[in-house]
Enzyme design. Structure first.
Site, mmCIF file in Angstrom:
data_model
loop_
_atom_site.group_PDB
_atom_site.id
_atom_site.type_symbol
_atom_site.label_atom_id
_atom_site.label_comp_id
_atom_site.label_asym_id
_atom_site.label_seq_id
_atom_site.Cartn_x
_atom_site.Cartn_y
_atom_site.Cartn_z
ATOM 1 N N LEU A 64 34.326 43.212 43.461
ATOM 2 C CA LEU A 64 34.333 44.631 43.831
ATOM 3 C C LEU A 64 33.881 45.495 42.659
ATOM 4 O O LEU A 64 33.953 45.077 41.501
ATOM 5 C CB LEU A 64 35.753 45.003 44.297
ATOM 6 C CG LEU A 64 36.156 44.296 45.603
ATOM 7 C CD1 LEU A 64 37.653 44.364 45.852
ATOM 8 C CD2 LEU A 64 35.387 44.876 46.785
ATOM 9 N N PRO A 65 33.408 46.725 42.940
ATOM 10 C CA PRO A 65 32.748 47.502 41.884
ATOM 11 C C PRO A 65 33.656 48.003 40.761
ATOM 12 O O PRO A 65 33.239 47.996 39.602
ATOM 13 C CB PRO A 65 32.113 48.670 42.641
ATOM 14 C CG PRO A 65 32.800 48.729 43.961
ATOM 15 C CD PRO A 65 33.278 47.348 44.257
ATOM 16 N N THR A 94 34.173 42.981 37.203
ATOM 17 C CA THR A 94 34.423 43.462 35.842
ATOM 18 C C THR A 94 35.561 44.469 35.943
ATOM 19 O O THR A 94 35.389 45.540 36.525
ATOM 20 C CB THR A 94 33.161 44.129 35.255
ATOM 21 O OG1 THR A 94 32.094 43.195 35.302
ATOM 22 C CG2 THR A 94 33.388 44.580 33.821
ATOM 23 N N LYS A 170 34.482 39.676 28.925
ATOM 24 C CA LYS A 170 33.374 40.361 29.612
ATOM 25 C C LYS A 170 33.195 41.798 29.082
ATOM 26 O O LYS A 170 32.070 42.252 28.849
ATOM 27 C CB LYS A 170 33.658 40.365 31.122
ATOM 28 C CG LYS A 170 32.735 41.220 31.957
ATOM 29 C CD LYS A 170 31.299 40.744 31.922
ATOM 30 C CE LYS A 170 30.390 41.660 32.729
ATOM 31 N NZ LYS A 170 28.974 41.378 32.501
ATOM 32 N N LYS A 239 30.909 52.683 33.377
ATOM 33 C CA LYS A 239 32.200 52.128 33.809
ATOM 34 C C LYS A 239 32.643 51.034 32.834
ATOM 35 O O LYS A 239 33.798 51.012 32.390
ATOM 36 C CB LYS A 239 32.087 51.536 35.218
ATOM 37 C CG LYS A 239 33.372 50.869 35.674
ATOM 38 C CD LYS A 239 33.181 49.790 36.745
ATOM 39 C CE LYS A 239 32.669 48.501 36.196
ATOM 40 N NZ LYS A 239 32.827 47.327 37.062
HETATM 41 P P1 NAD Z 1 27.859 46.461 44.403
HETATM 42 O O1 NAD Z 1 28.208 47.892 44.416
HETATM 43 O O2 NAD Z 1 26.457 46.031 44.719
HETATM 44 O O3 NAD Z 1 28.824 45.643 45.412
HETATM 45 C C1 NAD Z 1 30.175 45.915 45.578
HETATM 46 C C2 NAD Z 1 30.505 45.743 47.051
HETATM 47 O O4 NAD Z 1 31.892 45.984 47.243
HETATM 48 C C3 NAD Z 1 29.779 46.760 47.944
HETATM 49 O O5 NAD Z 1 29.035 46.040 48.931
HETATM 50 C C4 NAD Z 1 30.907 47.576 48.565
HETATM 51 O O6 NAD Z 1 30.659 47.966 49.914
HETATM 52 C C5 NAD Z 1 32.067 46.629 48.489
HETATM 53 N N1 NAD Z 1 33.383 47.259 48.525
HETATM 54 C C6 NAD Z 1 33.829 48.311 47.773
HETATM 55 N N2 NAD Z 1 35.129 48.574 48.071
HETATM 56 C C7 NAD Z 1 35.494 47.670 49.025
HETATM 57 C C8 NAD Z 1 36.710 47.401 49.733
HETATM 58 N N3 NAD Z 1 37.815 48.149 49.515
HETATM 59 N N4 NAD Z 1 36.726 46.402 50.632
HETATM 60 C C9 NAD Z 1 35.625 45.636 50.863
HETATM 61 N N5 NAD Z 1 34.444 45.836 50.231
HETATM 62 C C10 NAD Z 1 34.387 46.831 49.310
HETATM 63 O O7 NAD Z 1 28.296 45.930 42.953
HETATM 64 P P2 NAD Z 1 27.777 44.615 42.208
HETATM 65 O O8 NAD Z 1 26.575 44.946 41.387
HETATM 66 O O9 NAD Z 1 27.736 43.475 43.174
HETATM 67 O O10 NAD Z 1 28.975 44.424 41.139
HETATM 68 C C11 NAD Z 1 30.229 43.873 41.521
HETATM 69 C C12 NAD Z 1 31.037 43.646 40.249
HETATM 70 O O11 NAD Z 1 30.327 42.748 39.389
HETATM 71 C C13 NAD Z 1 31.256 44.926 39.422
HETATM 72 O O12 NAD Z 1 32.551 44.885 38.873
HETATM 73 C C14 NAD Z 1 30.172 44.850 38.339
HETATM 74 O O13 NAD Z 1 30.527 45.570 37.163
HETATM 75 C C15 NAD Z 1 30.127 43.356 38.102
HETATM 76 N N6 NAD Z 1 28.839 42.848 37.581
HETATM 77 C C16 NAD Z 1 27.658 43.318 38.067
HETATM 78 C C17 NAD Z 1 26.454 42.810 37.556
HETATM 79 C C18 NAD Z 1 25.120 43.310 38.053
HETATM 80 O O14 NAD Z 1 24.093 43.001 37.440
HETATM 81 N N7 NAD Z 1 25.044 44.044 39.166
HETATM 82 C C19 NAD Z 1 26.479 41.813 36.559
HETATM 83 C C20 NAD Z 1 27.724 41.339 36.119
HETATM 84 C C21 NAD Z 1 28.894 41.866 36.635
#
Ligand code: NAD
Length: 297
Positions: A64-65, A94, A170, A239
């Site tokens: 989750l974000p 994260t 991380k 964030k």
């Molecule tokens: P994203 O925003 O693409 O995906 C998050 C998903 O969570 C969304 O589809 C959203 O609809 C869903 N969501 C939010 N609240 C919800 C809830 N209460 N119930 C169900 N679904 C819910 O984000 P992402 O890029 O996939 O990142 C996810 C995590 O991974 C974050 O913590 C980010 O910091 C970490 N991360 C991201 C990357 C990257 O390159 N994008 C790399 C490493 C780590």
């Protein structure tokens, strides 16, 4: 083993797809139902709610974000209360240890909690080559390792210590990369304004004790193409820096470099918008000096 996976966005969509494609019995849920189609096409079942998704599961993975979204889903959304006794919650988002501790108060005492955040961007999630930083006991890791080996590169799996340490690694990693990047931009701008050719300066630094992978590799897309890397939004970078600063406050460590870099990121986000790339703070220096850090065409 029945797996529930909540959060099928840029990262979680590919991670859950890879689990389904490897034959894992997996059910997915996301508030954005469109994003569930990727794992469903690979054989995952889709749930109509987060509680339905986790009901009867042996392992719950969340991707989750933000910590707020984790708390909203796990506590207010009722997922923690719906987890099966003896099951395992693996948070790969994260986040910070405080959020996991808060959620743990709503779990049955027999539910095991692990943190396993990742690095490697969306391409690493897609190809199953992510690094994974895990905070848990050796026994818990042994149980979940087959899942980690599908989602990430086994050679880049790190057992960081007890629960909570994966989040810390991380956050430290991301903060240090942002620190290095901004220090590199500042140093290059200083040398260029003092009359040194950009590539001569970069190569001199690469051959010196001040070398880094940023100087060797990661800064090149900016210098060559003016690429600020929109694959990772500045809003998410802010964030991560905020969470690193929060963690520093909670463990009583002064973070003077990290907090200065956080301010640079916040200023760049305010000026260029949430969706600008993670390297956009470089543009603050470029705009303030009227000097793009760019190779001559
Ligand atoms: P994203 O925003 O693409 O995906 C998050 C998903 O969570 C969304 O589809 C959203 O609809 C869903 N969501 C939010 N609240 C919800 C809830 N209460 N119930 C169900 N679904 C819910 O984000 P992402 O890029 O996939 O990142 C996810 C995590 O991974 C974050 O913590 C980010 O910091 C970490 N991360 C991201 C990357 C990257 O390159 N994008 C790399 C490493 C780590």
């Amino acid at each position: 083993m029945k797996v529930a996976f909540i959060g099928t966005g840029s990262m979680g969509g590919s991670m859950s797809r890879n689990l389904a494609a490897a034959g894992v019995d997996i059910t997915v849920f996301d508030l954005n139902t469109e994003s569930m189609q990727k794992p469903i096409a690979a054989g995952a079942k889709g749930a109509a709610s987060a509680v339905e998704c986790v009901t009867g599961a042996d392992v719950l993975i969340t991707m989750l974000p933000t910590p707020q979204a984790i708390e909203g889903c796990m506590v207010a959304g009722g997922v923690a209360a719906a987890m099966k006794p003896g099951s395992m919650w693996i948070d790969m988002s994260t986040s910070v240890p405080e959020t996991a501790q808060l959620v743990a108060k709503h779990l049955d005492k027999s539910v095991r909690v692990m943190d396993a955040p990742v690095a490697g961007m969306s391409v690493g999630a897609d190809k199953g080559t992510m690094s994974i930083f895990c905070g848990a006991s050796a026994e818990e890791i042994a149980e979940a390792k087959p899942l980690f080996d599908i989602m990430g590169d086994p050679a880049k799996f790190f057992h960081c210590g007890a629960q909570g340490t994966g989040y810390a690694v991380k956050l430290v990693l991301n903060m240090l990369w942002f620190d290095y990047y901004m220090a590199s931009v500042e140093a290059l701008m200083l040398g260029v304004k003092a009359g040194v050719d950009l590539e001569t300066l970069r190569l001199a630094l690469v051959g010196s004790p001040a070398n880094s992978t940023i100087m060797e590799r990661d800064i090149i897309p900016l210098l060559r193409d003016g690429d600020y890397d929109e694959g990772f939004a500045v809003a998410l970078a802010c964030k991560d820096l905020r969470l690193a600063n929060d963690l520093a406050r909670s463990v009583g460590v002064p973070l003077e470099v990290g907090s200065a870099v956080e301010q640079l990121y916040r200023r760049a986000r305010a000026r260029y918008g949430d969706k600008a790339g993670e390297c956009i703070p470089a543009k603050l220096y470029e705009d303030d000096t009227n000097t793009p850090l760019r190779y001559a065409k």
